[in-house]
Design a protein around this motif. Structure first.
Motif, PDB file in Angstrom:
ATOM      1  N   LEU A  65      -2.000  13.064   1.904  1.00 51.63           N
ATOM      2  CA  LEU A  65      -2.557  11.713   1.970  1.00 51.63           C
ATOM      3  C   LEU A  65      -1.463  10.655   1.870  1.00 51.63           C
ATOM      4  O   LEU A  65      -1.559   9.599   2.504  1.00 51.63           O
ATOM      5  CB  LEU A  65      -3.585  11.525   0.857  1.00 51.63           C
ATOM      6  CG  LEU A  65      -4.842  12.387   0.980  1.00 51.63           C
ATOM      7  CD1 LEU A  65      -5.788  12.134  -0.192  1.00 51.63           C
ATOM      8  CD2 LEU A  65      -5.566  12.114   2.298  1.00 51.63           C
ATOM      9  N   LEU A  66      -0.425  10.928   1.086  1.00 49.24           N
ATOM     10  CA  LEU A  66       0.694   9.993   1.020  1.00 49.24           C
ATOM     11  C   LEU A  66       1.396   9.902   2.367  1.00 49.24           C
ATOM     12  O   LEU A  66       1.775   8.809   2.814  1.00 49.24           O
ATOM     13  CB  LEU A  66       1.674  10.449  -0.057  1.00 49.24           C
ATOM     14  CG  LEU A  66       2.955   9.624  -0.199  1.00 49.24           C
ATOM     15  CD1 LEU A  66       2.640   8.184  -0.537  1.00 49.24           C
ATOM     16  CD2 LEU A  66       3.866  10.239  -1.260  1.00 49.24           C
ATOM     17  N   LEU A  67       1.573  11.037   3.035  1.00 49.64           N
ATOM     18  CA  LEU A  67       2.188  11.035   4.362  1.00 49.64           C
ATOM     19  C   LEU A  67       1.357  10.218   5.349  1.00 49.64           C
ATOM     20  O   LEU A  67       1.900   9.441   6.152  1.00 49.64           O
ATOM     21  CB  LEU A  67       2.331  12.478   4.858  1.00 49.64           C
ATOM     22  CG  LEU A  67       2.899  12.671   6.262  1.00 49.64           C
ATOM     23  CD1 LEU A  67       4.321  12.152   6.350  1.00 49.64           C
ATOM     24  CD2 LEU A  67       2.848  14.144   6.653  1.00 49.64           C
ATOM     25  N   VAL A  68       0.041  10.343   5.267  1.00 44.51           N
ATOM     26  CA  VAL A  68      -0.836   9.587   6.164  1.00 44.51           C
ATOM     27  C   VAL A  68      -0.742   8.092   5.882  1.00 44.51           C
ATOM     28  O   VAL A  68      -0.658   7.266   6.795  1.00 44.51           O
ATOM     29  CB  VAL A  68      -2.276  10.097   6.031  1.00 44.51           C
ATOM     30  CG1 VAL A  68      -3.227   9.209   6.839  1.00 44.51           C
ATOM     31  CG2 VAL A  68      -2.385  11.536   6.500  1.00 44.51           C
ATOM     32  N   THR A 108       0.819  -1.211   0.000  1.00 44.97           N
ATOM     33  CA  THR A 108       0.000   0.000   0.000  1.00 44.97           C
ATOM     34  C   THR A 108       0.854   1.263   0.000  1.00 44.97           C
ATOM     35  O   THR A 108       0.498   2.263  -0.636  1.00 44.97           O
ATOM     36  CB  THR A 108      -0.930  -0.001   1.222  1.00 44.97           C
ATOM     37  OG1 THR A 108      -1.796  -1.136   1.151  1.00 44.97           O
ATOM     38  CG2 THR A 108      -1.772   1.268   1.271  1.00 44.97           C
ATOM     39  N   ALA A 109       1.975   1.233   0.710  1.00 47.44           N
ATOM     40  CA  ALA A 109       2.849   2.409   0.743  1.00 47.44           C
ATOM     41  C   ALA A 109       3.352   2.757  -0.653  1.00 47.44           C
ATOM     42  O   ALA A 109       3.317   3.919  -1.076  1.00 47.44           O
ATOM     43  CB  ALA A 109       4.021   2.160   1.688  1.00 47.44           C
ATOM     44  N   VAL A 110       3.800   1.748  -1.395  1.00 48.26           N
ATOM     45  CA  VAL A 110       4.308   1.997  -2.748  1.00 48.26           C
ATOM     46  C   VAL A 110       3.167   2.351  -3.694  1.00 48.26           C
ATOM     47  O   VAL A 110       3.280   3.269  -4.519  1.00 48.26           O
ATOM     48  CB  VAL A 110       5.084   0.766  -3.255  1.00 48.26           C
ATOM     49  CG1 VAL A 110       5.606   1.007  -4.667  1.00 48.26           C
ATOM     50  CG2 VAL A 110       6.229   0.433  -2.310  1.00 48.26           C
ATOM     51  N   GLY A 128      10.073   9.722   0.079  1.00 52.61           N
ATOM     52  CA  GLY A 128      11.131  10.631  -0.359  1.00 52.61           C
ATOM     53  C   GLY A 128      11.115  10.915  -1.849  1.00 52.61           C
ATOM     54  O   GLY A 128      11.021  12.083  -2.273  1.00 52.61           O
ATOM     55  N   MET A 129      11.181   9.880  -2.671  1.00 54.84           N
ATOM     56  CA  MET A 129      11.241  10.083  -4.122  1.00 54.84           C
ATOM     57  C   MET A 129       9.976  10.720  -4.685  1.00 54.84           C
ATOM     58  O   MET A 129      10.051  11.663  -5.477  1.00 54.84           O
ATOM     59  CB  MET A 129      11.552   8.762  -4.825  1.00 54.84           C
ATOM     60  CG  MET A 129      12.955   8.246  -4.578  1.00 54.84           C
ATOM     61  SD  MET A 129      13.324   6.750  -5.517  1.00 54.84           S
ATOM     62  CE  MET A 129      13.258   7.371  -7.195  1.00 54.84           C
ATOM     63  N   PRO A 130       8.777  10.259  -4.299  1.00 54.46           N
ATOM     64  CA  PRO A 130       7.574  10.934  -4.802  1.00 54.46           C
ATOM     65  C   PRO A 130       7.468  12.389  -4.358  1.00 54.46           C
ATOM     66  O   PRO A 130       7.005  13.238  -5.129  1.00 54.46           O
ATOM     67  CB  PRO A 130       6.424  10.091  -4.240  1.00 54.46           C
ATOM     68  CG  PRO A 130       7.014   8.750  -4.021  1.00 54.46           C
ATOM     69  CD  PRO A 130       8.415   9.012  -3.591  1.00 54.46           C
ATOM     70  N   SER A 131       7.880  12.694  -3.126  1.00 58.63           N
ATOM     71  CA  SER A 131       7.823  14.082  -2.657  1.00 58.63           C
ATOM     72  C   SER A 131       8.736  14.970  -3.488  1.00 58.63           C
ATOM     73  O   SER A 131       8.362  16.088  -3.871  1.00 58.63           O
ATOM     74  CB  SER A 131       8.206  14.157  -1.183  1.00 58.63           C
ATOM     75  OG  SER A 131       7.302  13.411  -0.387  1.00 58.63           O
ATOM     76  N   LEU A 132       9.943  14.485  -3.780  1.00 60.85           N
ATOM     77  CA  LEU A 132      10.858  15.257  -4.613  1.00 60.85           C
ATOM     78  C   LEU A 132      10.301  15.424  -6.026  1.00 60.85           C
ATOM     79  O   LEU A 132      10.392  16.505  -6.621  1.00 60.85           O
ATOM     80  CB  LEU A 132      12.222  14.564  -4.663  1.00 60.85           C
ATOM     81  CG  LEU A 132      13.302  15.241  -5.524  1.00 60.85           C
ATOM     82  CD1 LEU A 132      13.565  16.658  -5.055  1.00 60.85           C
ATOM     83  CD2 LEU A 132      14.584  14.411  -5.511  1.00 60.85           C
ATOM     84  N   ALA A 133       9.706  14.355  -6.565  1.00 60.15           N
ATOM     85  CA  ALA A 133       9.129  14.435  -7.909  1.00 60.15           C
ATOM     86  C   ALA A 133       7.966  15.419  -7.954  1.00 60.15           C
ATOM     87  O   ALA A 133       7.837  16.203  -8.905  1.00 60.15           O
ATOM     88  CB  ALA A 133       8.673  13.049  -8.361  1.00 60.15           C
ATOM     89  N   ASN A 176      11.325  17.554 -16.834  1.00 59.26           N
ATOM     90  CA  ASN A 176      11.995  16.331 -17.282  1.00 59.26           C
ATOM     91  C   ASN A 176      12.575  15.553 -16.111  1.00 59.26           C
ATOM     92  O   ASN A 176      12.499  14.316 -16.072  1.00 59.26           O
ATOM     93  CB  ASN A 176      13.093  16.677 -18.282  1.00 59.26           C
ATOM     94  CG  ASN A 176      12.546  17.236 -19.581  1.00 59.26           C
ATOM     95  OD1 ASN A 176      11.392  16.988 -19.935  1.00 59.26           O
ATOM     96  ND2 ASN A 176      13.350  17.998 -20.292  1.00 59.26           N
ATOM     97  N   SER A 177      13.172  16.252 -15.144  1.00 60.60           N
ATOM     98  CA  SER A 177      13.730  15.580 -13.966  1.00 60.60           C
ATOM     99  C   SER A 177      12.634  14.923 -13.151  1.00 60.60           C
ATOM    100  O   SER A 177      12.789  13.786 -12.672  1.00 60.60           O
ATOM    101  CB  SER A 177      14.499  16.580 -13.106  1.00 60.60           C
ATOM    102  OG  SER A 177      15.563  17.167 -13.828  1.00 60.60           O
ATOM    103  N   SER A 178      11.519  15.625 -12.991  1.00 60.12           N
ATOM    104  CA  SER A 178      10.399  15.051 -12.256  1.00 60.12           C
ATOM    105  C   SER A 178       9.859  13.814 -12.950  1.00 60.12           C
ATOM    106  O   SER A 178       9.586  12.789 -12.304  1.00 60.12           O
ATOM    107  CB  SER A 178       9.290  16.099 -12.100  1.00 60.12           C
ATOM    108  OG  SER A 178       8.126  15.526 -11.552  1.00 60.12           O
ATOM    109  N   SER A 179       9.702  13.891 -14.261  1.00 64.45           N
ATOM    110  CA  SER A 179       9.188  12.738 -15.008  1.00 64.45           C
ATOM    111  C   SER A 179      10.144  11.556 -14.926  1.00 64.45           C
ATOM    112  O   SER A 179       9.712  10.398 -14.840  1.00 64.45           O
ATOM    113  CB  SER A 179       8.947  13.131 -16.466  1.00 64.45           C
ATOM    114  OG  SER A 179       8.013  14.186 -16.555  1.00 64.45           O
ATOM    115  N   LEU A 180      11.449  11.837 -14.943  1.00 61.74           N
ATOM    116  CA  LEU A 180      12.428  10.759 -14.814  1.00 61.74           C
ATOM    117  C   LEU A 180      12.331  10.094 -13.450  1.00 61.74           C
ATOM    118  O   LEU A 180      12.372   8.857 -13.339  1.00 61.74           O
ATOM    119  CB  LEU A 180      13.835  11.313 -15.040  1.00 61.74           C
ATOM    120  CG  LEU A 180      14.987  10.298 -14.908  1.00 61.74           C
ATOM    121  CD1 LEU A 180      14.833   9.186 -15.928  1.00 61.74           C
ATOM    122  CD2 LEU A 180      16.333  10.996 -15.070  1.00 61.74           C
ATOM    123  N   LEU A 181      12.183  10.884 -12.382  1.00 61.71           N
ATOM    124  CA  LEU A 181      12.009  10.312 -11.044  1.00 61.71           C
ATOM    125  C   LEU A 181      10.740   9.471 -10.959  1.00 61.71           C
ATOM    126  O   LEU A 181      10.730   8.398 -10.347  1.00 61.71           O
ATOM    127  CB  LEU A 181      11.974  11.434 -10.008  1.00 61.71           C
ATOM    128  CG  LEU A 181      13.304  12.002  -9.532  1.00 61.71           C
ATOM    129  CD1 LEU A 181      13.067  13.167  -8.579  1.00 61.71           C
ATOM    130  CD2 LEU A 181      14.125  10.924  -8.840  1.00 61.71           C
TER     131      LEU A 181
END
Length: 264
Positions: free
Chosen positions: A121-124, A59-61, A229-234, A184-189
């Protein structure tokens, strides 16, 4: 999202080409994230009731994929709407729009609101996954503190969203190239997390059978840290890129031919 990709690829308007092309990457990466996220949610729905740890690990992923996919889809739509109004304004069309211009403030507020909601919601969801893995008390009394923190974060996000969308009436246009790099960086992440996260979770659910009750607590952090971490940065890069594109000037795709030197 399919309709948005078709519009971007089929409708050819050289004047706004550099404004339309950046919307392709959020649409494509968001489509992949949502598609792989639906696969993980289908795996979760087939789990037994006693497999709490397995369910919350996936569920987290899956929640991270849903969050970044949703923000990417909205970001692509915002770029499409912004480009449409810019095209009509350059053609001299009489647009029936409040304040006589493109609804950039509304688009900003929409994107920031969706991004903040997805991040909250992701944090929750990730926090609840850790809660299950670490076997913490889940009574209503003990949840009062986290609920208060969530409410404060939501109020802060709402204030920032309103301030970023409506706080400044005049913005100086800038070049679009730095914002395109952020997109582009966001899409790559998003693509990296979608493929790597789905492969890892799918393989672990297939290889490590059982309800994972005997697994150590540190395993939960293997799912929680990358899923947050990765989704937040993206999401941050995507929002910065889209907001920058809303305030940037489009570079014409039509270039004059370079003068050719005479031979001899």
């Amino acid at each position: 999202m399919f309709a948005g990709l078709i519009v971007l690829l089929v409708e050819r308007q050289p004047r706004s080409l550099t404004a339309r092309l950046p919307a392709l990457t959020p649409f494509l990466s968001g489509f992949v994230a949502l598609g792989l996220g639906s696969y993980l949610f289908s795996l979760i729905s087939g789990e037994a009731d006693t497999s709490c740890r397995r369910i919350w690990a996936a569920t987290a992923v899956a929640s991270a994929l849903l969050a970044i996919g949703s923000v990417a889809a909205v970001g692509g739509i915002v770029l499409l709407v912004h480009t449409y109004f810019d095209d009509r304004a350059e053609e001299g069309a009489n647009l029936d729009v409040p304040h006589g211009g493109s609804p950039d403030r509304f688009l900003r507020f929409t994107l920031i609101s969706v991004a903040c909601t997805a991040e909250l919601l992701l944090l929750v969801r990730v926090g609840e996954a850790l809660w299950v893995w670490l076997s913490l008390d889940r009574s209503l009394t003990s949840a009062a503190g986290p609920l208060l923190i969530i409410f404060m974060i939501l109020a802060l996000f709402s204030y920032l969203a309103a301030n970023m969308a409506f706080g400044s009436a005049a913005r100086r246009p800038s070049r679009s190239s730095p914002h395109i790099r952020r997109l582009n960086s966001s899409s790559l992440l998003i693509m990296l997390f979608s493929t790597a996260g789905t492969t890892t979770v799918g393989a672990m659910l297939a290889i490590a059978n059982g309800n994972w009750d005997k697994a150590s607590g540190w395993v939960a952090w293997m799912f929680a840290v990358p899923s947050l971490g990765m989704p937040s940065l993206a999401i941050w890069l995507l929002v910065k890129g889209v907001l920058g594109m809303l305030g940037s000037r489009s570079e014409s795709a039509e270039k004059e031919p370079e003068p050719r030197l005479p031979l001899g």
